[in-house]
Design a protein around this motif. Structure first.
Motif, mmCIF file in Angstrom:
data_model
loop_
_atom_site.group_PDB
_atom_site.id
_atom_site.type_symbol
_atom_site.label_atom_id
_atom_site.label_comp_id
_atom_site.label_asym_id
_atom_site.label_seq_id
_atom_site.Cartn_x
_atom_site.Cartn_y
_atom_site.Cartn_z
ATOM 1 N N THR A 151 8.546 16.475 9.376
ATOM 2 C CA THR A 151 8.157 17.039 8.469
ATOM 3 C C THR A 151 8.662 15.885 6.766
ATOM 4 O O THR A 151 9.599 14.859 7.232
ATOM 5 C CB THR A 151 8.987 18.816 7.366
ATOM 6 N N VAL A 152 8.375 16.034 5.602
ATOM 7 C CA VAL A 152 8.814 14.700 4.879
ATOM 8 C C VAL A 152 10.312 14.898 4.961
ATOM 9 O O VAL A 152 10.773 13.912 5.299
ATOM 10 C CB VAL A 152 8.043 15.474 3.524
ATOM 11 N N GLU A 153 11.284 15.970 4.897
ATOM 12 C CA GLU A 153 12.878 16.154 4.938
ATOM 13 C C GLU A 153 12.696 15.300 6.873
ATOM 14 O O GLU A 153 13.629 14.298 6.895
ATOM 15 C CB GLU A 153 13.151 17.262 5.829
ATOM 16 N N SER A 154 12.178 15.278 7.555
ATOM 17 C CA SER A 154 12.922 14.995 9.509
ATOM 18 C C SER A 154 12.192 13.423 9.572
ATOM 19 O O SER A 154 12.539 13.330 10.139
ATOM 20 C CB SER A 154 11.988 15.867 10.529
ATOM 21 N N LEU A 155 11.679 13.311 8.372
ATOM 22 C CA LEU A 155 11.131 11.350 8.847
ATOM 23 C C LEU A 155 11.480 10.434 7.892
ATOM 24 O O LEU A 155 12.360 9.758 8.027
ATOM 25 C CB LEU A 155 9.550 11.486 8.035
ATOM 26 N N LEU A 156 12.084 11.531 7.207
ATOM 27 C CA LEU A 156 13.654 10.935 5.873
ATOM 28 C C LEU A 156 14.872 10.943 6.285
ATOM 29 O O LEU A 156 15.592 9.892 6.330
ATOM 30 C CB LEU A 156 13.379 11.582 4.070
ATOM 31 N N ASP B 129 4.251 10.102 -3.284
ATOM 32 C CA ASP B 129 3.909 11.350 -4.436
ATOM 33 C C ASP B 129 4.528 9.724 -5.853
ATOM 34 O O ASP B 129 4.680 8.990 -6.283
ATOM 35 C CB ASP B 129 4.956 12.360 -4.790
ATOM 36 N N PRO B 130 3.072 10.461 -6.893
ATOM 37 C CA PRO B 130 3.486 9.088 -7.822
ATOM 38 C C PRO B 130 4.342 10.031 -8.832
ATOM 39 O O PRO B 130 3.646 10.161 -10.022
ATOM 40 C CB PRO B 130 1.746 9.321 -8.665
ATOM 41 N N THR B 131 5.563 9.907 -8.434
ATOM 42 C CA THR B 131 6.204 11.003 -9.022
ATOM 43 C C THR B 131 7.789 10.526 -9.258
ATOM 44 O O THR B 131 8.224 8.797 -8.375
ATOM 45 C CB THR B 131 6.510 12.326 -8.768
ATOM 46 N N MET C 5 8.416 10.807 -3.230
ATOM 47 C CA MET C 5 8.166 11.870 -1.708
ATOM 48 C C MET C 5 7.382 10.808 -1.083
ATOM 49 O O MET C 5 6.111 10.877 -1.632
ATOM 50 C CB MET C 5 8.453 12.858 -1.320
ATOM 51 N N PRO C 6 7.407 10.517 0.473
ATOM 52 C CA PRO C 6 6.417 10.025 1.031
ATOM 53 C C PRO C 6 5.267 10.778 2.412
ATOM 54 O O PRO C 6 5.497 11.254 3.760
ATOM 55 C CB PRO C 6 7.468 9.647 2.265
ATOM 56 N N THR C 7 5.027 12.068 1.163
ATOM 57 C CA THR C 7 4.247 13.376 1.893
ATOM 58 C C THR C 7 2.860 12.559 2.900
ATOM 59 O O THR C 7 2.821 13.169 3.622
ATOM 60 C CB THR C 7 4.012 14.052 0.076
ATOM 61 N N ARG C 8 1.853 12.158 1.553
ATOM 62 C CA ARG C 8 1.217 11.473 3.150
ATOM 63 C C ARG C 8 1.023 10.419 3.754
ATOM 64 O O ARG C 8 0.300 10.192 4.533
ATOM 65 C CB ARG C 8 0.394 10.712 1.489
ATOM 66 N N LEU D 252 0.531 -1.094 -0.360
ATOM 67 C CA LEU D 252 0.711 0.061 -0.174
ATOM 68 C C LEU D 252 1.117 1.542 0.103
ATOM 69 O O LEU D 252 0.736 2.551 -0.472
ATOM 70 C CB LEU D 252 -0.808 -0.068 1.253
ATOM 71 N N SER D 253 1.626 1.166 0.327
ATOM 72 C CA SER D 253 2.249 2.678 0.766
ATOM 73 C C SER D 253 2.996 3.056 -0.343
ATOM 74 O O SER D 253 3.303 4.488 -0.177
ATOM 75 C CB SER D 253 3.646 2.488 2.033
#
Lengths: 79, 611
Positions: B526-531, B503-505, B509-512, B496-497
């Motif tokens: 944030t997306v950055e801090s999660l990554l 993002d479908p690009t 990026m794990p935005t959602r 699912l993930s």
């Protein structure tokens, strides 16, 4: 000019109802493109469509050659 | 806390004592959960040079902040330990229904330490934990063990256990849950066996507290409706399970065939999803609350392969099927049932038998050592060896050690298709170059789940990448390793993930995913801090390996992948250009030329070299 079209996963539904495998041998005019072949069997051209010609990445604009094997499947979640 | 309970159950098996600890909110956030918390505890508490089957090793079951929440597929748990197959860390992950029930006991993590004097099992019932005798279960297979435990605890409870393979300390033994699900890889079942821990039984009613429950449910409804729309259009995973994959990997020429001697299998038509669905499928079997339902409840009536159970999925078909030269789905399905019942990793079992078959056919492994013929395509031999392996009988004693130790014993380790002694999954990296870099560098040895770039190189999700080029692959592998670390640590399933929470690009990026995690935990990623948190966990795992003695020399692939060009198919002529990708990859990770995280990188991630 003869080419083979392979329809994988849920795209098997575009095969004729009595098909047992997943491939169709079709005749196309010289200069035909992958997109023309897909239109011939009714496979919609979506962004999420994966197209392989002889196992290598290709797009709908690719011009077909005699004996090409075209495989298509919907973009899938992995295995 | 939200998303997390913030509670850890510590189980001291030596003294048969349980205790409860809490985790501070900053550490919880920095390491995300499950896999991330587990490596934090393992790194802080276990000497990385410990012998994996010694009492001093620890075994950790970890759920993530999304396990047991309404987030679809938020139903995974992770088994982390120092692994007996590889000597590295394990990262074995499983679904089913056990993970959600485990989370509902009120604990996020179970840490098992020491060794019980006699066989025991752990019974955790709604916040209360008890170590109970399991002598009467020792020797029982997985379904027998689960049935007996449900009878003596609670019929609604969920069970994770080992079979005979784990008891016998087989280096490719799995931990099974819900009878048919496996945290399979790296020999985690043997660690459980070494601790005399036969099973873990869980039951609970403690709901996971959510930071913003209404907003989270709303977002989950959106995700579910997207999945439902795709299923309505035709879901390959729902219709065929992952068994739709062999025909695809064969088409691009990377389906493991006869111990990876080729990527094209002439009998592939016998092991496709269509055969499984038309002949053997009873019904799709979802994990708890999953809208995809890729699991397969199957039955085979055809002798000598009669049986009923779950599977096979792709990895099993590639390893016990084409890698062993077997093109019969009934035989593969039966081999899968046996591995599940006995508690064996199907990937390592299949690829180790495939290695033995190659050694036999090359005249390196004598018939008298095996006790029978052992040629590619012999399904009877595979089924016989699975049983011997689980009980370490006859030649099974050598299969039980995995392919590297087997091939090394006969003087030819080059025929072991492994990285860090762990058997390859079902993508020959000569035709999927990113996967080659992943297998070589992964902290857990060869594993697709460490950062499955086959999503893009093979399946076109979210975008298609050319599998035969190495261009940008080091960047992608670094990104996918961090992403998969987050997915594992959060308690999500990758199916699912990647498709619905990224993002479908081309950037993926794990935005959602960030949004979902914030609504569940209130952690304000944030997306950055999660990554960066993914990077932190991955790098700490690497530090464990560095301290265990792994070096750049271990970040490699078998000679076949580096020097023997693929003999046929679309990838014909290709090898993995690892020497070009590896230095780029190290730089991108912030590791030095020996694969060791630099002081600057550790500082950036807030990690310390010393404990």
């Amino acid at each position: 000019m003869k080419v083979r079209l392979k329809l994988f996963a849920t795209y098997r539904r575009y095969l004729p109802p009595d098909s047992s495998g997943n491939a169709l041998d079709l005749t196309v005019p010289p200069g035909a493109r992958v997109g023309d072949l897909l239109a011939q069997v009714g496979v919609p051209e979506r962004e999420s469509l994966v197209i392989l010609v002889n196992g290598r990445d290709a797009g709908p604009e690719r011009v077909l050659q005699e004996g090409d094997a075209v495989a298509v499947f919907p973009a899938l979640a992995g295995g | 806390m939200f998303g997390w309970h913030g509670k850890i159950l510590r189980v001291d098996l030596t003294n048969e004592r349980v205790s409860v600890e809490t985790i501070d909110p900053q550490t919880a956030k920095d390491f995300i959960g499950g896999r991330g918390w587990a490596i934090k505890y393992l790194y802080d508490e276990v000497d990385p040079t410990v012998e994996p089957l010694a009492a001093e090793n620890k075994l950790i079951f970890g759920t993530g902040p999304l396990t047991g929440t309404p987030v679809p597929t938020g139903n995974r748990f992770m088994v982390t330990t120092k692994a007996p197959l590889t000597g590295a860390i394990s990262c074995s992950n499983s679904g089913g229904t056990f993970p959600t029930e485990m989370k509902r006991t009120g604990f996020d993590l179970f840490i098992f330490e020491g060794r019980a004097e006699r066989p025991v099992y752990l019974w955790v019932n709604d916040g209360q934990a008890e170590i109970r005798p399991a002598g009467h279960l020792w020797g029982q297979n997985v379904p027998q063990t689960e049935d007996a435990l449900l009878e003596e605890t609670d019929p609604q409870a969920r069970v994770a256990c080992i079979g005979p393979a784990g008891e016998q300390l087989v280096r490719i033994a799995a931990i099974m849950n819900d009878k048919h699900r496996a945290a399979a890889r790296s020999g985690v079942g043997a660690v459980m066996g070494s601790k005399n821990l036969k099973a873990v039984v869980v039951r609970g009613a403690q709901e996971v507290p959510l930071a913003e429950p209404e907003a989270l449910r709303e977002l989950c409804r959106t995700v579910r409706s997207e999945v439902a729309a795709d299923v309505k259009k035709g879901s390959s995973l729902r219709e065929y399970g992952t068994a739709y994959v062999p025909i695809v990997t064969n088409e691009i020429g990377i389906l493991p065939t006869r111990n990876f001697q080729s990527g094209v299998f002439e009998e592939v038509e016998g092991i496709t999803g269509r055969v499984l669905t038309e002949k053997y499928l009873i019904r799709p079997k979802p994990c708890y609350g999953c809208p995809i339902a890729c699991g397969r409840h199957t039955r085979v009536e055809q002798p000598p392969y009669e049986g009923e159970g779950e599977g096979p999925e792709y990895e099993t078909i590639a390893s016990l099927g084409s890698a062993c030269g077997i093109g019969d789905m009934a035989a593969v399905t039966k081999a899968n049932y046996l591995c599940n019942e006995l508690g064996l990793d199907t990937i390592s079992t299949g690829v180790t038998i495939a290695c033995a078959m190659e050694l036999y056919e090359k005249g390196i492994l004598p018939r008298e050592d095996v006790g029978m013929e052992l040629r590619f395509g012999d399904a009877g031999a595979v089924i016989d060896l699975i049983q011997k392996t689980a009980y370490r009988r006859g030649f099974g004693e050598l299969i039980a050690e995995g392919s590297y130790r087997l091939a090394e014993k006969y003087g030819h380790p080059e025929f072991s298709i492994t990285a860090k002694k762990q058997e390859f999954p079902g993508y020959d990296p000569r035709g999927s170059k990113g996967m080659g870099l992943l297998y070589a560098t992964s902290n857990v040895g060869a594993s697709h789940m460490a950062g499955d770039l086959a999503y893009m190189e093979v399946f076109g999700v979210p975008k298609k990448l050319d599998p035969l080029t190495i261009e940008r692959k080091p960047e992608y592998i670094k990104h996918f390793e961090d992403l998969f670390t987050i997915i594992d640590a959060a308690g999500l399933c990758v199916f699912l993930s990647i498709r619905y929470l990224c993002d479908p690009t081309y950037e993926v990026m794990p935005t959602r995913m960030t949004e979902v995690l914030n609504l569940a935990t209130g952690a304000d990623y944030t997306v950055e801090s999660l990554l960066q948190a993914g990077d932190r966990v991955y790098t700490l795992e690497r530090m464990f390996l560095v301290k265990a003695g792994f070096t750049r020399a271990d970040d490699t692939l078998p000679r076949r992948m580096l020097e023997e060009p693929m003999p046929a198919g679309p990838a014909q002529g290709h090898v993995v250009e690892l020497d070009v990708m590896l230095p780029q990859f190290y730089r991108l990770r912030g590791w030095d030329e020996n694969g060791v995280p630099t002081a600057a990188k550790l500082e950036e991630l807030g990690l310390r070299r010393e404990k």
